[in-house]
Design an enzyme around this catalytic site. Structure first.
Site, mmCIF file in Angstrom:
data_model
loop_
_atom_site.group_PDB
_atom_site.id
_atom_site.type_symbol
_atom_site.label_atom_id
_atom_site.label_comp_id
_atom_site.label_asym_id
_atom_site.label_seq_id
_atom_site.Cartn_x
_atom_site.Cartn_y
_atom_site.Cartn_z
ATOM 1 N N ARG A 134 -7.660 -3.288 9.297
ATOM 2 C CA ARG A 134 -6.699 -4.187 9.951
ATOM 3 C C ARG A 134 -7.328 -4.921 11.144
ATOM 4 O O ARG A 134 -6.922 -6.023 11.492
ATOM 5 C CB ARG A 134 -5.440 -3.424 10.365
ATOM 6 C CG ARG A 134 -4.783 -2.738 9.169
ATOM 7 C CD ARG A 134 -3.285 -2.698 9.207
ATOM 8 N NE ARG A 134 -2.795 -1.968 8.045
ATOM 9 C CZ ARG A 134 -2.575 -2.500 6.839
ATOM 10 N NH1 ARG A 134 -2.783 -3.793 6.638
ATOM 11 N NH2 ARG A 134 -2.151 -1.759 5.845
ATOM 12 N N ASP A 177 1.683 -1.351 11.824
ATOM 13 C CA ASP A 177 0.374 -1.797 11.335
ATOM 14 C C ASP A 177 0.102 -3.263 11.671
ATOM 15 O O ASP A 177 -1.017 -3.748 11.478
ATOM 16 C CB ASP A 177 0.279 -1.594 9.815
ATOM 17 C CG ASP A 177 0.256 -0.110 9.450
ATOM 18 O OD1 ASP A 177 -0.065 0.717 10.322
ATOM 19 O OD2 ASP A 177 0.574 0.211 8.288
ATOM 20 N N LYS A 230 0.837 -1.209 0.000
ATOM 21 C CA LYS A 230 0.000 0.000 0.000
ATOM 22 C C LYS A 230 0.870 1.258 0.000
ATOM 23 O O LYS A 230 0.627 2.182 -0.781
ATOM 24 C CB LYS A 230 -0.925 -0.035 1.220
ATOM 25 C CG LYS A 230 -1.878 1.131 1.322
ATOM 26 C CD LYS A 230 -3.091 0.794 2.176
ATOM 27 C CE LYS A 230 -2.814 0.854 3.659
ATOM 28 N NZ LYS A 230 -2.652 2.226 4.183
ATOM 29 N N SER A 231 1.870 1.290 0.876
ATOM 30 C CA SER A 231 2.716 2.497 0.981
ATOM 31 C C SER A 231 3.416 2.778 -0.347
ATOM 32 O O SER A 231 3.508 3.925 -0.795
ATOM 33 C CB SER A 231 3.778 2.302 2.062
ATOM 34 O OG SER A 231 3.169 2.204 3.317
ATOM 35 N N ARG A 234 -8.441 12.211 12.696
ATOM 36 C CA ARG A 234 -7.010 11.862 12.829
ATOM 37 C C ARG A 234 -6.145 13.119 12.899
ATOM 38 O O ARG A 234 -6.424 14.119 12.249
ATOM 39 C CB ARG A 234 -6.604 10.925 11.683
ATOM 40 C CG ARG A 234 -7.371 9.614 11.817
ATOM 41 C CD ARG A 234 -6.933 8.593 10.847
ATOM 42 N NE ARG A 234 -5.562 8.160 11.081
ATOM 43 C CZ ARG A 234 -4.918 7.344 10.258
ATOM 44 N NH1 ARG A 234 -5.511 6.907 9.155
ATOM 45 N NH2 ARG A 234 -3.689 6.974 10.524
HETATM 46 C C1 S3P Z 1 2.414 4.708 6.231
HETATM 47 C C2 S3P Z 1 2.985 4.997 7.442
HETATM 48 C C3 S3P Z 1 2.435 4.535 8.730
HETATM 49 C C4 S3P Z 1 1.449 3.388 8.554
HETATM 50 C C5 S3P Z 1 0.482 3.630 7.432
HETATM 51 C C6 S3P Z 1 1.216 3.844 6.119
HETATM 52 C C7 S3P Z 1 3.022 5.251 4.997
HETATM 53 O O1 S3P Z 1 1.764 5.607 9.352
HETATM 54 O O2 S3P Z 1 0.731 3.170 9.759
HETATM 55 O O3 S3P Z 1 -0.393 2.524 7.288
HETATM 56 O O4 S3P Z 1 2.693 4.769 3.902
HETATM 57 O O5 S3P Z 1 3.850 6.165 5.124
HETATM 58 P P1 S3P Z 1 2.584 6.665 10.271
HETATM 59 O O6 S3P Z 1 3.635 7.257 9.446
HETATM 60 O O7 S3P Z 1 1.572 7.688 10.697
HETATM 61 O O8 S3P Z 1 3.086 5.863 11.426
#
Ligand code: S3P
Length: 425
Positions: free
Chosen positions: A385, A312, A19-20, A119
């Site tokens: 999740r 996550d 996803k990232s 958020r």
């Molecule tokens: C992500 C960073 C994480 C993660 C999120 C995806 C990203 O969040 O929890 O699902 O793609 O950079 P945080 O950077 O707020 O910890």
């Protein structure tokens, strides 16, 4: 949806793209000159929100079956949207795009669903404001909807209180538009996909310890991106195979970037039998096939620098801890409270409903393992999740588990239940 105990999980599975990395491929492709091709892109609702936002910013993005084509227009090619951007449920879209929008020559408003509207966005508003950005929370509550008037930005050296790749990436992206060098130092290293991918696109990014630095002035150039399988999605199958006796599964082509692989390390500490096969390296992101066999687990303490590398996956760790001998302590994980749901409260309440011995703490959870779990009515709080964690926990529990809002898995893994059913038939 109803889930019950299953026989051993057997077979092979390929989980969807990360996803990232999928989000970033769209964003950086949009800011690059030329056409970026992305294969194994995750067509989950979050990444589709990113595509939708960049289309509204004037970028032509083609979704062909086998790949996504992004016809980038360079760092200064975005155009003012004619309506508010809809980020859906996606924190990554919201925070990263804000960094990009802060340096444009136009004004944008963005908003998302109920979860996004609660958020915390001050964590990006503060550093962006220090850079000269004009970003406001429209309801003045530190959350979306946000209004961003593009401005000339200047470089800063920022020390972040949280280890967050979203905060780091937001600042680095704004740094592409600043008049000097920008650096971000975090308490522990968070996922570094932005640094790796932006470097491939031609940006001047350096990393030293927990500091990442961007020096503006370089144009970005289109790339070919092959997205590795998402370890955060693989996590549910890893945990299911570890929980259900006699299971043995092979999960193919999983991203094992060391800033993301904390779950593997913690499971191995708990006594899990996980073998890495076919280790590979593409686009700067390492991958492997994961062979996972059912294992007798014992409790561990999880905290400190490993936390951002499995942030996550902590719901899955909490569930696994119920099947482990002894006590598991999760600490330094306050961030769980500000994810798609408050994942400390939601895990504690739902696991307790299944008979687990679990306490919530200020920064995590304490779980006394070894008490058999039974079915319950689980409220997912529309957190993907949470829904996936309880779907697999139910496979190793007595009776029926019913998950409310189960279809929220479409956020990151639209075919999750079909894949799970195939392995656990
Ligand atoms: C992500 C960073 C994480 C993660 C999120 C995806 C990203 O969040 O929890 O699902 O793609 O950079 P945080 O950077 O707020 O910890």
């Amino acid at each position: 949806m109803i889930f019950t105990r299953t026989n051993a999980l057997k077979g092979e599975i390929t989980v969807p793209g990360d996803k990232s990395i999928s989000h970033r491929s769209i964003m950086f492709g949009a800011l690059a000159e030329g056409t970026t091709r992305v294969t194994n892109f995750l067509r989950g609702a979050d990444c589709l929100s990113t595509i939708d936002c960049f289309r509204k910013l004037g970028i032509d993005i083609e979704d062909l079956d086998s790949e996504i084509l992004i016809h980038g227009k360079g760092l200064h090619g975005l155009t003012a949207p004619s309506s508010m951007l809809d980020v859906g449920n996606s924190g990554t879209t919201t925070r990263l795009i804000s960094g990009i929008l802060a340096g444009q020559r136009f004004t944008t408003e963005l908003n998302g669903d109920e979860s996004i509207q609660s958020r915390p966005m001050k964590r990006i508003m503060e550093p962006l404001t220090l850079m000269g950005a004009d970003i406001t929370s429209i309801r003045d509550n530190g959350c979306a909807p946000l209004r961003i008037h593009g401005q000339k930005l200047h470089g800063i050296a920022y020390t972040s209180k949280v280890a967050s790749a979203q905060v780091k990436s937001c600042i680095l992206l704004a740094g592409l538009y600043a008049d000097g060098t920008t650096s971000v130092t975090e308490p522990y290293l968070s996922r570094n996909h932005t640094e790796i991918m932006l470097t491939h696109f031609g940006a001047d990014i350096t990393s030293k310890g927990t500091t990442a630095t961007v020096t503006p002035g370089k144009d970005l150039h289109a790339q070919e991106i092959i997205v590795p399988g998402d370890i955060s999605s693989a996590a549910y199958f890893i945990a299911a195979a570890l929980m259900v006796p006699d299971s043995e599964i092979l999960i193919k082509n999983v991203g094992i970037n060391p800033t993301r692989d904390g779950l593997l390390r913690v499971c191995q500490d708990m006594g899990a039998d996980i073998t890495l096969l076919n280790e590979n390296y593409g686009n700067g992101e390492p991958t492997a096939d994961l062979l996972v066999r059912h294992s007798e687990l014992h409790g561990v303490t999880v905290g400190g620098s490993v936390i951002p590398t499995l942030i996550d996956e902590l719901p899955v760790v909490a569930a696994l801890a119920c099947f482990a001998r002894g006590t598991t302590v999760i600490r330094d994980a306050q961030e769980l409270k500000v994810k798609e749901s408050n994942r400390i409260d939601v895990m504690v309440n739902n696991l307790r409903a299944m008979g687990a011995h679990i306490e919530g703490t200020d920064d995590g959870m304490i779980i006394e393992g070894g008490y058999p779990l039974h079915g319950a009515i689980i409220d997912s709080h529309l957190d993907h999740r949470i829904a996936m964690t309880f779907a697999i926990t139910a496979l190793a529990s007595d009776g029926e588990t019913s998950i409310k809002g189960a279809d929220c898995v479409k956020i990151s893994y639209p075919g999750f239940y079909e894949d799970l059913t195939r392995l656990a038939k």
